[in-house]
Design a protein around this motif. Structure first.
Motif, PDB file in Angstrom:
ATOM      1  N   LEU A 157     -12.777 -11.164  10.666  1.00 16.73           N
ATOM      2  CA  LEU A 157     -13.913 -11.787  11.334  1.00 16.73           C
ATOM      3  C   LEU A 157     -15.179 -10.974  11.114  1.00 16.73           C
ATOM      4  O   LEU A 157     -16.275 -11.471  11.265  1.00 16.73           O
ATOM      5  N   HIS A 158     -15.001  -9.728  10.827  1.00 13.09           N
ATOM      6  CA  HIS A 158     -16.127  -8.821  10.638  1.00 13.09           C
ATOM      7  C   HIS A 158     -15.684  -7.741   9.665  1.00 13.09           C
ATOM      8  O   HIS A 158     -14.563  -7.248   9.743  1.00 13.09           O
ATOM      9  N   GLY A 159     -16.527  -7.381   8.737  1.00 15.30           N
ATOM     10  CA  GLY A 159     -16.202  -6.306   7.810  1.00 15.30           C
ATOM     11  C   GLY A 159     -15.264  -6.719   6.698  1.00 15.30           C
ATOM     12  O   GLY A 159     -14.333  -5.998   6.368  1.00 15.30           O
ATOM     13  N   LYS A 160     -15.493  -7.893   6.106  1.00 15.79           N
ATOM     14  CA  LYS A 160     -14.617  -8.363   5.031  1.00 15.79           C
ATOM     15  C   LYS A 160     -14.564  -7.377   3.868  1.00 15.79           C
ATOM     16  O   LYS A 160     -13.513  -7.169   3.276  1.00 15.79           O
ATOM     17  N   GLU A 161     -15.655  -6.726   3.574  1.00 13.79           N
ATOM     18  CA  GLU A 161     -15.669  -5.757   2.473  1.00 13.79           C
ATOM     19  C   GLU A 161     -14.699  -4.612   2.767  1.00 13.79           C
ATOM     20  O   GLU A 161     -13.967  -4.156   1.892  1.00 13.79           O
ATOM     21  N   TYR A 162     -14.700  -4.133   4.016  1.00 17.45           N
ATOM     22  CA  TYR A 162     -13.785  -3.070   4.420  1.00 17.45           C
ATOM     23  C   TYR A 162     -12.340  -3.561   4.302  1.00 17.45           C
ATOM     24  O   TYR A 162     -11.472  -2.864   3.779  1.00 17.45           O
ATOM     25  N   PHE A 163     -12.073  -4.740   4.789  1.00 18.00           N
ATOM     26  CA  PHE A 163     -10.743  -5.358   4.713  1.00 18.00           C
ATOM     27  C   PHE A 163     -10.298  -5.413   3.253  1.00 18.00           C
ATOM     28  O   PHE A 163      -9.171  -5.033   2.921  1.00 18.00           O
ATOM     29  N   ASP A 164     -11.187  -5.866   2.379  1.00 19.59           N
ATOM     30  CA  ASP A 164     -10.862  -5.976   0.956  1.00 19.59           C
ATOM     31  C   ASP A 164     -10.581  -4.615   0.325  1.00 19.59           C
ATOM     32  O   ASP A 164      -9.763  -4.513  -0.584  1.00 19.59           O
ATOM     33  N   ARG A 165     -11.247  -3.561   0.805  1.00 20.16           N
ATOM     34  CA  ARG A 165     -10.996  -2.203   0.283  1.00 20.16           C
ATOM     35  C   ARG A 165      -9.608  -1.702   0.667  1.00 20.16           C
ATOM     36  O   ARG A 165      -9.029  -0.890  -0.042  1.00 20.16           O
ATOM     37  N   LEU A 166      -9.078  -2.158   1.802  1.00 21.99           N
ATOM     38  CA  LEU A 166      -7.761  -1.706   2.256  1.00 21.99           C
ATOM     39  C   LEU A 166      -6.606  -2.487   1.632  1.00 21.99           C
ATOM     40  O   LEU A 166      -5.473  -1.995   1.600  1.00 21.99           O
ATOM     41  N   LEU A 167      -6.870  -3.686   1.159  1.00 22.35           N
ATOM     42  CA  LEU A 167      -5.794  -4.517   0.610  1.00 22.35           C
ATOM     43  C   LEU A 167      -5.014  -3.836  -0.517  1.00 22.35           C
ATOM     44  O   LEU A 167      -3.787  -3.935  -0.543  1.00 22.35           O
ATOM     45  N   PRO A 168      -5.670  -3.134  -1.467  1.00 22.15           N
ATOM     46  CA  PRO A 168      -4.881  -2.478  -2.525  1.00 22.15           C
ATOM     47  C   PRO A 168      -3.870  -1.461  -1.978  1.00 22.15           C
ATOM     48  O   PRO A 168      -2.752  -1.367  -2.495  1.00 22.15           O
ATOM     49  N   LYS A 169      -4.232  -0.739  -0.925  1.00 25.14           N
ATOM     50  CA  LYS A 169      -3.294   0.214  -0.327  1.00 25.14           C
ATOM     51  C   LYS A 169      -2.101  -0.547   0.252  1.00 25.14           C
ATOM     52  O   LYS A 169      -0.945  -0.160   0.063  1.00 25.14           O
ATOM     53  N   PHE A 170      -2.374  -1.638   0.952  1.00 24.48           N
ATOM     54  CA  PHE A 170      -1.312  -2.464   1.519  1.00 24.48           C
ATOM     55  C   PHE A 170      -0.446  -3.036   0.390  1.00 24.48           C
ATOM     56  O   PHE A 170       0.787  -3.009   0.456  1.00 24.48           O
ATOM     57  N   GLU A 171      -1.080  -3.555  -0.657  1.00 22.04           N
ATOM     58  CA  GLU A 171      -0.334  -4.138  -1.776  1.00 22.04           C
ATOM     59  C   GLU A 171       0.529  -3.095  -2.480  1.00 22.04           C
ATOM     60  O   GLU A 171       1.614  -3.413  -2.980  1.00 22.04           O
ATOM     61  N   ALA A 172       0.082  -1.833  -2.503  1.00 23.44           N
ATOM     62  CA  ALA A 172       0.889  -0.757  -3.081  1.00 23.44           C
ATOM     63  C   ALA A 172       2.154  -0.539  -2.242  1.00 23.44           C
ATOM     64  O   ALA A 172       3.239  -0.302  -2.801  1.00 23.44           O
ATOM     65  N   TYR A 173       2.040  -0.609  -0.930  1.00 23.09           N
ATOM     66  CA  TYR A 173       3.225  -0.511  -0.071  1.00 23.09           C
ATOM     67  C   TYR A 173       4.196  -1.654  -0.377  1.00 23.09           C
ATOM     68  O   TYR A 173       5.404  -1.460  -0.454  1.00 23.09           O
ATOM     69  N   VAL A 174       3.654  -2.851  -0.528  1.00 29.60           N
ATOM     70  CA  VAL A 174       4.491  -4.017  -0.829  1.00 29.60           C
ATOM     71  C   VAL A 174       5.180  -3.821  -2.182  1.00 29.60           C
ATOM     72  O   VAL A 174       6.377  -4.094  -2.331  1.00 29.60           O
TER      73      VAL A 174
END
Length: 193
Positions: A157-174
């Motif tokens: 809802l707020h800070g989509k750029e920040y959210f997008d920066r964290l996705l690669p870390k999450f995807e690495a866990y996956v």
């Protein structure tokens, strides 16, 4: 009181209002159910503003969605706008006899109207758990279920750029085998070759 504490206080009241709405539905008090559904959604949206230190007056859910957008939250989708518009109608009409030509709200409100109001309220009841970027990153590093769920199914809802920066870390866990079933996150065991 900090903005975070105030947001949590409003969120707790939103949850209490939703419980009351459900009780009213169970008791066939459909007008009251519809009103408390509107109140639950209103307080849930206000919690998001309080998390940013913004005090908001008024009861219009459509107005609150607009204010959230003005404050940098993502533009609401069509179903959120529809829910806000539908619930806004219940703020007055569910309580005042002059909202209807010759009857009172309890005579006019039906189970279907109340059920729909509950569904709309649940659609607009947004969990407002404000974390700093450092807190959230620590939660992700520690595989905290809230952080994982947020990145897995959350809508920023707020800070989509920040959210997008964290996705690669999450995807690495996956990629390393992190999986989710109905109740928990876990690392899938590698099969012996």
């Amino acid at each position: 009181m900090t903005p975070r504490e105030e947001a949590q206080r409003w969120r707790r009241q939103a949850e209490a209002d939703l419980r009351t709405a459900n009780k009213m539905f169970t008791n066939s008090e459909f007008g009251a159910c519809s009103f408390y559904s509107q109140q639950a959604a209103e307080k849930s949206l206000k919690a998001l503003l309080y998390a940013k230190g913004i005090r908001m007056f008024g009861h219009s859910l459509a107005g609150l969605l607009g204010r959230l957008t003005d404050e940098g939250f993502s533009e609401p989708d069509n179903s959120s706008r529809e829910a806000a518009k539908a619930l806004d109608e219940h703020y007055i009409s569910a309580r005042y006899p002059d909202a209807f030509e010759s009857k009172i709200p309890d005579d006019e409100y039906t189970a279907e109207m109340a059920r729909e109001a509950l569904q709309w309220a649940q659609a607009l009841s947004i969990d407002a758990f404000p974390y700093t970027e450092a807190e959230f990153e620590r939660m992700l590093d520690n595989l905290h279920v809230t952080a994982l769920d947020c990145l897995y199914e959350g809508v920023p809802l707020h800070g989509k750029e920040y959210f997008d920066r964290l996705l690669p870390k999450f995807e690495a866990y996956v990629a390393r085998g992190l999986r989710r079933d109905k109740i928990a996150w876990y690392f899938e065991k590698k099969k012996a070759e």
